[in-house]
Design a protein around this motif. Structure first.
Motif, PDB file in Angstrom:
ATOM      1  N   SER A   4       0.935   4.007  -3.100  1.00 33.81           N
ATOM      2  CA  SER A   4       0.984   5.507  -2.645  1.00 33.81           C
ATOM      3  C   SER A   4       1.967   6.353  -3.349  1.00 33.81           C
ATOM      4  O   SER A   4       1.649   7.400  -3.741  1.00 33.81           O
ATOM      5  CB  SER A   4       0.436   5.910  -1.330  1.00 33.81           C
ATOM      6  N   LYS A  49       1.545   6.859  -7.034  1.00 37.63           N
ATOM      7  CA  LYS A  49       0.501   7.632  -7.468  1.00 37.63           C
ATOM      8  C   LYS A  49       1.021   9.251  -7.170  1.00 37.63           C
ATOM      9  O   LYS A  49       0.828   9.943  -8.185  1.00 37.63           O
ATOM     10  CB  LYS A  49      -0.809   7.791  -6.401  1.00 37.63           C
ATOM     11  N   LEU A  50       1.816   9.307  -5.903  1.00 36.79           N
ATOM     12  CA  LEU A  50       2.338  10.769  -5.811  1.00 36.79           C
ATOM     13  C   LEU A  50       3.523  11.099  -7.144  1.00 36.79           C
ATOM     14  O   LEU A  50       3.496  12.186  -7.567  1.00 36.79           O
ATOM     15  CB  LEU A  50       3.139  10.767  -4.463  1.00 36.79           C
ATOM     16  N   ALA A  76       0.737  -1.098   0.086  1.00 42.64           N
ATOM     17  CA  ALA A  76       0.111   0.097   0.009  1.00 42.64           C
ATOM     18  C   ALA A  76       0.763   1.363   0.168  1.00 42.64           C
ATOM     19  O   ALA A  76       0.621   2.255  -0.767  1.00 42.64           O
ATOM     20  CB  ALA A  76      -0.950   0.005   1.274  1.00 42.64           C
ATOM     21  N   VAL A  77       1.853   1.098   0.672  1.00 41.49           N
ATOM     22  CA  VAL A  77       2.653   2.312   0.838  1.00 41.49           C
ATOM     23  C   VAL A  77       3.708   2.641  -0.548  1.00 41.49           C
ATOM     24  O   VAL A  77       3.754   3.796  -1.244  1.00 41.49           O
ATOM     25  CB  VAL A  77       3.956   2.268   1.849  1.00 41.49           C
TER      26      VAL A  77
END
Ligand code: DC
Length: 247
Positions: free
Chosen positions: A240, A243-244, A236-237
């Motif tokens: 994320s 996406k950033l 999940a990290v």
């Protein structure tokens, strides 16, 4: 169309293989398990009894490596060899042979060829430093040798129990306790933990101290210590962070 690349480097048993596979699935990207390429080369050299001092033979074998990935299975010279490739003995031999510059050079393009659209998640030791230095997202996964040894010993205990290890069951019965699966797993895990940790420390030292492409985070890598995280939390990290990066 340009190819997006996420690199995930780290030491043995850092969980990078699991995380890389799940990130690749989530993004719909291809997966490169570069360690499996070095392992397959080591297995081919061991099977052919090539002397580890014969650099030109080792290099020739690297160039001629006949290797296929079919899902999670690994085929060497047309024969399924997943279990042998994944064995600790072959991992250690791969660690030794991967320190030879001619072997690394011969296997470099084979790794870069995995970078095809729509994208690639590449797992290894030097994905961010050498193989894909301009990847937009570089992760370095790590945890202490003790934590990694506990994980690896737990995996081996499960495999041994599934393969019918009976000695520990006997020991538990002799102690008058009913043998539960958890008890058996813990008995086997505790028995093998010291050896597994010693092997991990040996491999860490070999992979970090070699002069060519040593194991280390790229300067622009994000270092994640995942001792306290489950693989899905780490995935999940990473997603994320991806996406950033896209923003
Ligand atoms: O990740 P692994 O345990 O499957 O890798 C086996 C060995 O291969 C590792 O100890 C060092 C070598 N290796 C390497 O030198 N460079 C890579 N990119 C991947 C693995």
């Amino acid at each position: 169309m340009s190819v997006s690349i996420v690199t995930i480097d780290g030491p043995v048993a850092s969980g990078k293989g699991t995380v890389a596979r799940q990130v690749a699935e989530a993004l719909g990207f291809h997966l490169l398990d570069s360690g499996a390429i070095y392992r397959a080369h080591a297995l081919a050299c061991l099977s052919r009894k090539i002397d580890f001092n014969e650099i030109s033979s080792l290099e020739r074998q690297a160039k001629a490596l006949s290797l296929k990935f079919l899902g999670e299975s690994i085929w060497l010279d047309g024969v399924e060899a997943t279990a042998e490739v994944r064995s600790e003995a072959v991992g250690m031999a791969a660690s030794t042979l991967s320190a030879i510059p001619q072997v690394r050079a011969a296997l470099l393009q084979r790794q870069r060829d995995f970078a095809v659209a729509p994208g690639l998640v590449a797992d290894g030791r030097d994905m961010g430093t050498i193989v894909f230095p301009s990847a937009p997202l570089k992760i370095y996964l790590t945890a202490t040798a003790q934590v990694r040894a506990e994980r690896r010993a737990g995996q081996i205990a499960k495999q041994r129990l599934a393969a019918g290890e009976s000695l520990s069951a006997k020991q538990l019965i002799e102690k008058g306790k009913p043998p539960t699966i958890e008890g058996l797993l813990e008995t086997i895990r505790a028995q093998i933990q010291p050896d597994v940790e010693a092997q991990i420390r040996r491999r860490d030292s070999q992979d970090k101290s070699r002069t060519i492409a040593p194991l280390k985070p790229a300067l622009d890598a994000i270092v994640i210590d995942n001792a306290e995280h489950s693989p899905s939390e780490t995935v999940a990290v990473v997603l994320s962070l991806w996406k950033l990066r896209l923003k």
